[in-house]
Design a protein around this motif. Structure first.
Motif, PDB file in Angstrom:
ATOM      1  N   PRO A  77     -52.324  24.237 -20.649  1.00 42.60           N
ATOM      2  CA  PRO A  77     -53.696  24.531 -21.069  1.00 42.60           C
ATOM      3  C   PRO A  77     -54.096  25.954 -20.672  1.00 42.60           C
ATOM      4  CG  PRO A  77     -53.577  22.384 -20.016  1.00 42.60           C
ATOM      5  CD  PRO A  77     -52.232  23.047 -19.828  1.00 42.60           C
ATOM      6  N   PRO A  78     -54.795  26.648 -21.537  1.00 42.72           N
ATOM      7  CA  PRO A  78     -55.405  26.188 -22.774  1.00 42.72           C
ATOM      8  C   PRO A  78     -54.485  26.220 -23.982  1.00 42.72           C
ATOM      9  CG  PRO A  78     -56.055  28.439 -22.416  1.00 42.72           C
ATOM     10  CD  PRO A  78     -55.184  28.035 -21.241  1.00 42.72           C
TER      11      PRO A  78
ATOM     12  N   TYR B 152     -55.329  22.395 -31.522  1.00 41.93           N
ATOM     13  CA  TYR B 152     -56.757  22.095 -31.635  1.00 41.93           C
ATOM     14  C   TYR B 152     -57.098  21.845 -33.111  1.00 41.93           C
ATOM     15  CZ  TYR B 152     -57.107  24.084 -26.933  1.00 41.93           C
ATOM     16  OH  TYR B 152     -56.950  24.346 -25.595  1.00 41.93           O
TER      17      TYR B 152
ATOM     18  N   THR C 200     -61.534  28.494 -26.120  1.00 44.25           N
ATOM     19  CA  THR C 200     -60.731  27.464 -25.441  1.00 44.25           C
ATOM     20  C   THR C 200     -61.372  26.986 -24.140  1.00 44.25           C
ATOM     21  OG1 THR C 200     -59.388  29.172 -24.371  1.00 44.25           O
ATOM     22  CG2 THR C 200     -58.549  28.231 -26.443  1.00 44.25           C
TER      23      THR C 200
ATOM     24  N   PRO D 259     -58.460  20.038 -26.594  1.00 52.06           N
ATOM     25  CA  PRO D 259     -57.210  19.933 -27.361  1.00 52.06           C
ATOM     26  C   PRO D 259     -57.154  18.618 -28.141  1.00 52.06           C
ATOM     27  CG  PRO D 259     -56.768  20.608 -25.102  1.00 52.06           C
ATOM     28  CD  PRO D 259     -58.216  20.209 -25.161  1.00 52.06           C
TER      29      PRO D 259
END
Length: 193
Positions: free
Chosen positions: A138-139, A143, A181, A186
């Motif tokens: 992450p990030p 998405y 983000t 996600p």
């Protein structure tokens, strides 16, 4: 008032109670002699338990013509192929036993995973690419968002690469806007079912 009817009534209730108890005892079957025989405990299974795979990989296809992200939660997998201009494909499938098998509209992905990476081949829109995508922390990852725009639903997808670069397209054939983000969540592949 005479006590005889009350005594007769109480005696009748007592007899009814005794008969009810005896009736319930008489209708209970005796234990089966077979049930009394102890069966041995089952031996441990030699089949390994199915492991629930949870991982995200993101990277460029070989040659750099597009990017790919694969997100897996509890063995449910979603992949997104995107060049940021006009090529995109969403695929769904499974990840288990070190293998990835996904398909989508005019697209397929077959690959393997392990050792911190996913590798394989993806076919979409009549073209084929090979890929090796590292684990995306992450990030980094995959998405997706949908928004109502002028009475139409526009769906955008983003791949956030491990180095922070973003590649994405929207269903209205426009490049996806920059994704924040720090506030975006996600994609959970189980939500795509």
């Amino acid at each position: 008032m005479s006590r005889t009817p009350v005594i007769t009534l109480l005696a009748g209730l007592a007899v009814a109670g005794v008969l009810l108890v005896m009736s319930s005892i008489a209708t209970t079957p005796p234990p089966s002699p077979i049930a009394a025989i102890k069966t041995p405990a089952p031996s441990p299974s030699v089949t390994p338990s199915v492991q629930k795979v949870n991982a995200v990989w993101a990277g460029e296809v070989d040659g750099g013509a597009a990017t790919i992200a694969i997100s897996v939660k509890d063995g449910v997998a979603v992949a997104y192929l995107c060049d940021g201009q006009k090529i995109e494909a969403w695929l769904q499938g499974t990840a288990s036993d070190g293998k990835l098998v996904l398909s989508g509209k005019n697209a397929t992905l077959e690959g393997t995973f392990g050792g911190g990476k996913a590798t394989g081949q993806i076919t979409a829109g009549g073209r084929k690419w090979t890929f090796t995508a590292p684990v995306a922390q992450p990030p980094g990852g995959l998405y997706r968002a949908a928004q109502e725009v002028s009475s139409a639903t526009v769906v955008c997808g983003w791949i956030v690469l491990p180095d922070g670069r973003q590649v994405g397209l929207c269903s209205n054939a426009q490049p996806a806007p920059r994704l924040d983000t720090s506030t975006a969540t996600p994609l959970d592949p189980r939500d795509m079912r």
